[in-house]
Each structure stands twice: as structure tokens, then as C-alpha cells.
Write an enzyme that holds these catalytic residues in place. Structure first.
Site, PDB file in Angstrom:
ATOM      1  N   SER A 154       0.813  -1.214   0.000  1.00  0.00           N
ATOM      2  CA  SER A 154       0.000   0.000   0.000  1.00  0.00           C
ATOM      3  C   SER A 154       0.848   1.265   0.000  1.00  0.00           C
ATOM      4  CB  SER A 154      -0.927  -0.013   1.218  1.00  0.00           C
ATOM      5  OG  SER A 154      -1.841  -1.081   1.119  1.00  0.00           O
ATOM      6  N   ALA A 155       1.880   1.327   0.842  1.00  0.00           N
ATOM      7  CA  ALA A 155       2.715   2.526   0.881  1.00  0.00           C
ATOM      8  C   ALA A 155       3.681   2.580  -0.302  1.00  0.00           C
ATOM      9  CB  ALA A 155       3.495   2.573   2.199  1.00  0.00           C
ATOM     10  N   GLU A 163       9.446  -5.626  -6.517  1.00  0.00           N
ATOM     11  CA  GLU A 163       8.442  -6.435  -5.826  1.00  0.00           C
ATOM     12  C   GLU A 163       8.853  -7.901  -5.876  1.00  0.00           C
ATOM     13  OE1 GLU A 163       5.733  -8.413  -3.993  1.00  0.00           O
ATOM     14  OE2 GLU A 163       5.656  -6.214  -3.931  1.00  0.00           O
ATOM     15  N   ALA A 164       8.900  -8.550  -4.695  1.00  0.00           N
ATOM     16  CA  ALA A 164       9.319  -9.951  -4.631  1.00  0.00           C
ATOM     17  C   ALA A 164       8.292 -10.892  -5.242  1.00  0.00           C
ATOM     18  CB  ALA A 164       9.596 -10.350  -3.181  1.00  0.00           C
ATOM     19  N   HIS A 212      -2.926  -7.704  11.121  1.00  0.00           N
ATOM     20  CA  HIS A 212      -2.560  -6.294  11.243  1.00  0.00           C
ATOM     21  C   HIS A 212      -1.232  -6.089  11.974  1.00  0.00           C
ATOM     22  CE1 HIS A 212      -7.203  -5.551  11.240  1.00  0.00           C
ATOM     23  NE2 HIS A 212      -6.732  -5.720  10.023  1.00  0.00           N
TER      24      HIS A 212
END
Length: 541
Positions: A18-19, A39-40, A478
Site C-alpha cells: 500500500s505505501a 516487488e518480490a 494487522h
């Protein structure tokens, strides 16, 4: 053997969650900066990534999910909990429940009071509004034209209406918009969706940015180390299909690999507690004892019921024709149960009348079973209609840690959440179970609830309820806080998100949160991405 590849960029962003997606898109927007996003995981092409109900389908897949597992938790009967995280463009925003929750303003004000200058809610509201596109609500609080669409619940099932009415019957007010002035009260949920389809960070930010000549998005790229020269980060090392690559950053490296991936990568790069690093044969480069500490997660307990006069996941699994019906509603009209993660309403409450702020959430889920989706590889759904009231403590006091288990990126980190280690967490969750039962007993729900299944009517005393929580409590997905923002000796980043003790390196993801801001974390991560991008661009100017 192929030769190593070296490239030069202005900014390198590690992680497209998201960030990270927000930052890469914003930094490349003006066209002046060359940006590399690593991105993995792979592309976000799965059909189930479009449907919010598809979360349960994806959370058991190893191709799009990091299948993390905690160490045994002594307060939870020594159980290991599965902690899945997104491994694809968009990160966890491409596989999560799509719930849109900013959280209580007070928590952000508390961040500022703890030394995170510029992070009070009034400071952050412009960034929340910037990414959001929401029809309705007070424009003072809500954004209108951002890249992430937010929608209200459109699957107004009668039982959802009954849940909100039952909350009113307990004395709780209805809250029309829990993402505005106040989160307290009973509400229908809001989602990161557009016409019922998931609006991940990849959809909202990366798709419009993909055609930019100054932005390169590389998938299946596993970053193994942050490269440091002296006290300055100058790039990263990563591999694609076994081929080694090096990328140099002329301006900054931004780590957005999440609350698990970010501290793990920092430690692999020699940034952290020297004793822990040496234990795994890694030479310390920057002493930051707070890396991997302050781990916080929402532990969820629940009350489940046999139900009638309603349909949810239990019926979807048992009745193929119903499955086809809700699929058609989703595909042709963007409506129905598939536009939700099977959660449709919530009550944000106080566990005690003496509290100034709410500290509990009770959330309506349209299923029942021995095990929630993705907690184990078997669904364990009950063979009859069911409902579940999930109970979450909004501000857990327990603190855990996350550290290396070996000197290689192939070795998963050792995750020790220490949930329920603080007695206040035990008290609040026990009160939450009692509150859930109180809501369930109201006349509004009498046509829908047949009987309580779990923990069951025989569990009456505090001791019996606590035993049930220890036996059944699970993650709410979370995790935060493992690279905490602050100005004290245990802080990892300062209020500008710059890593203490090293230049040209920032962290921007859920790991920087000092405390838990909300009952869900995705909205806060999008905000962090917007604020981080603004600070980075301000420094560039």
C-alpha cells in the site's frame, strides 16, 4: 552463468504494498525522477484479487502469499499462528479484506505527543483525503477525487440491518460515517472497492503509472541487501531467477516491505541490534536496537452462532446454485455478497463506561465454523447457516518482536507476537465477548440467531471465557510497529521516516507506526505512502 546487472536510478522503492505503490507512483508523477520499484511477488492478475470475497481463496496460495508462521505463543497454549502477507503487486492490499477504516483521531494525536511531530490527525487528514474517492459524506472529512475508490456497503442483507438495530437496542448510537469526525457507534462497513471490485494500491496507483518512461516496475525481484557505503545507503542488491542484480540510488532508497519484510531486510543488511546480528554472523553496520521490536497485532476472538433466515459462506459452500447466483450479481451488477469480505457491519465501543475513547470492535461476519478462513488450510465451516461476531481490542498493550532466524533472506524471520502477555488485553477481550453476547440477545436479532455455538452457553465465568480466548484467538492480519517512528533511543526512523544513523534511507510502511491506529491498517498505510512521497519530493526540491 549470467553476469550481474547494475543499474542507476534516482529513487529505489523496495516493496509494492500500500505505501510502496503510492510512493513509486507519486515520485514518478512529475517525470523528473527515475524510479525503480522492486516487488518480490508476481503480477496481480488473479480473478480472485478483483472480488473482495476472494480473500479466503487467496490466503492459502503460496504463489501470492508469504506463508509466515509465528513461534509458539505461551499465552495461546503454545500455538503457532499463521500470519499470511501479500506477495504480489499491491502487497497485502491485493489480498486483504478491503475494509476501509482510518481509525480514531486520538491515536494519531498520540503519535505526535510521543515525539512524531507532524503526525497528528489534523496534519494527516489532507493525505487521507488525497488518496480517497468517496461519494457522499462531509467533504471536510472525506476525499472526492483520489486514486482509491471507497464505497459503502451495497449488500444490505436484512441481518446486517438487524445487527445495527441490535446495537442501538443496547444503547449504542448509529454512526453514519465512522471515517469522519467520530468512529464510536454502530455502522455499516466501507470498502476499498469500485463497482464492487477491489481497489488495491496496484489498481489505484500502479496501473495509471505503468506507462511512464521514468518508472520501472520489476516483479519476482527478491531484495537481499541494502548496500551501504560509510553512513549512506547507495542502493540494493536483488535477484531475479537466480541472477544477481545491483541497483544504485542517486537520491534515496525507500523500504516499504511491510512490518515483517522491512525489519528482516534491515537486519540482513547489518542494521539493528548488534548482539542479534553477530549471533547470525552478520557484521553490524548501524546500531539500532529497536529494529524488529515493538511488534503489535490485533488478536481476534469471536462468538459464533447457528443462524436462520440468512445466507452466507456456509450456504455458498453447501449450495452450488447460490454460489452461481452471487457470482452473477458480482460479475454483471457489481453488487451482492461477493463485493464484501463477508463482514458487513461493526460496533466500535468502550469496554468500560469510565473510558474516554472506544477500545473494542465487534464485527458481523456471515459465516460460522471451527476455524476462520486461512487460519488453517481447512475451512471447517459448520453444516448449517451461521453468523460470527468477531471481537477485536483496538489498542493492544502486548508487545512482541521479529528477528532473524538465519543470515540468509531464504530463512524466514522468527516472529514472537507475545499476544495476551499484557493483562489489560485479557480484560478487554473478555469484556468484548460479553458485549457480543449482549448484542446477540437483542430482539432485533431474534429472527436470525438460533443458538450460540462458540464459546457456548456453558462458558459463563471470566476464567472460562479467558480459556476460550487462549484456545481460539487468532490474528486479524494487522502487524505493525517493528521499525517504530520516534526520537528516543529505541526508535528506528525519525518523523521524516529517515532511518536514524544512516543517510538516504527511509522506511515507509506499517512498521513505522508507534502504536495501533485503528481496527484495520490499510488506510493508514496509504496515508503513510502519500505523506512519505510528499516529504521526499520536498527534500528533492
Amino acid at each position: 552463468m549470467e553476469k550481474p546487472v547494475t543499474e542507476d536510478w534516482d529513487y529505489i522503492v523496495v516493496g509494492s504494498g500500500s505505501a510502496g505503490s503510492v510512493i513509486a507512483a507519486r515520485l514518478s508523477e512529475c517525470g523528473r525522477h527515475r524510479v525503480l520499484l522492486l516487488e518480490a511477488g508476481g503480477p496481480d492478475h488473479l480473478f480472485w484479487m478483483r472480488a473482495p470475497l476472494g480473500t479466503g481463496q487467496m490466503l492459502r496460495r503460496e504463489d501470492v502469499i508469504w506463508q509466515y508462521e509465528t513461534e509458539p505463543n505461551p499465552e495461546l497454549r503454545g500455538r503457532r499462528l499463521r500470519w499470511p502477507r501479500g506477495k504480489t503487486l499491491g502487497g497485502s492490499s491485493s489480498v486483504n479484506g478491503t475494509l476501509f477504516v482510518r481509525g480514531d483521531h486520538w491515536h494519531y494525536d498520540d503519535w505526535a505527543a510521543r515525539g512524531a511531530t507532524g503526525w497528528a490527525f489534523d496534519d494527516l487528514l489532507p493525505y487521507f483525503k488525497k488518496f480517497e474517492s468517496f461519494a457522499g459524506g462531509d467533504p471536510h472529512w472525506r476525499g472526492r477525487n483520489g486514486p482509491i475508490s471507497v464505497e459503502r456497503l451495497n449488500a444490505r442483507l436484512p441481518v446486517s440491518e438487524a445487527f445495527v438495530e441490535a446495537c442501538r437496542q443496547t444503547g449504542l448510537p448509529e454512526n453514519e460515517d465512522y471515517n469522519a469526525a467520530e468512529c464510536y457507534g454502530a455502522s455499516f462497513l466501507q470498502y476499498n472497492t469500485k463497482f464492487g471490485r477491489r481497489q488495491s494500491a496496484a489498481v489505484g496507483y500502479l496501473r495509471p503509472a505503468k506507462g511512464r518512461a521514468n518508472l520501472k516496475i520489476v516483479t519476482d525481484a527478491m531484495v537481499t541487501q541494502i548496500n551501504v557505503s560509510g553512513n549512506r545507503a547507495d542502493g540494493v542488491s536483488y535477484s531475479i531467477g537466480g541472477v544477481a542484480h545491483t541497483a544504485r540510488a542517486g537520491r534515496e532508497v525507500i523500504i516499504s516491505a511491510g512490518s515483517i519484510g522491512t525489519p528482516h531486510l534491515l537486519e540482513l543488511s547489518g542494521i539493528g541490534n548488534p548482539d542479534i546480528l553477530r549471533r547470525h554472523g552478520i557484521a553490524p553496520r548501524v546500531v539500532l536496537p529497536g529494529v524488529g521490536e515493538n511488534l503489535i497485532d490485533h488478536l481476534q476472538t469471536r462468538v459464533s452462532f447457528e443462524a436462520r433466515n440468512t445466507r452466507g459462506l456456509n450456504e455458498i459452500i453447501r449450495r452450488p446454485l447460490y454460489k452461481y447466483w452471487i457470482g452473477a450479481q458480482f460479475l454483471f451488477f457489481g453488487k451482492g455478497l461477493m463485493t464484501t469480505p463477508l463482514a458487513t457491519a461493526q460496533a466500535v465501543v468502550r469496554s468500560s463506561p469510565h473510558l474516554l475513547r472506544p477500545d473494542l470492535k465487534v464485527q458481523l461476519h456471515h459465516f460460522s465454523g471451527k476455524d476462520r478462513m486461512a487460519y488453517s488450510k481447512e475451512l471447517g465451516i459448520d453444516p448449517h447457516p451461521g453468523l460470527t461476531f468477531g471481537v477485536v481490542q483496538l489498542s493492544p498493550q502486548s508487545r512482541g518482536s521479529l528477528h532473524l532466524s538465519g543470515p540468509s533472506s531464504d530463512a524466514p524471520p522468527s516472529i514472537r507476537p507475545n499476544q495476551l502477555s499484557h493483562p489489560e488485553d485479557v480484560r478487554v477481550l473478555t469484556a468484548g465477548l460479553r458485549l457480543a453476547r449482549q448484542v446477540a440477545s437483542q430482539p432485533a436479532l431474534s429472527d436470525y440467531i438460533v443458538k450460540e455455538l462458540r464459546p457456548g452457553p456453558d462458558a459463563v465465568s471470566d476464567h472460562e471465557l479467558v480459556e476460550y480466548i487462549r484456545d481460539s484467538g487468532q490474528t486479524s492480519y494487522h502487524p505493525i510497529g517493528t521499525c517504530r517512528m520516534g526520537i528516543d533511543s529505541q526508535a528506528v526512523v525519525d518523523p521524516q521516516l529517515k532511518v536514524h544513523g544512516i543517510e538516504r534511507l527511509r522506511v515507509a510502511d506499517a512498521s513505522i507506526m508507534p502504536t495501533m491506529p485503528a481496527s484495520n491498517t490499510n488506510a493508514a498505510c496509504l496515508m503513510i505512502g502519500e505523506k512519505a512521497a510528499a516529504m521526499i519530493l520536498a527534500d528533492a526540491r
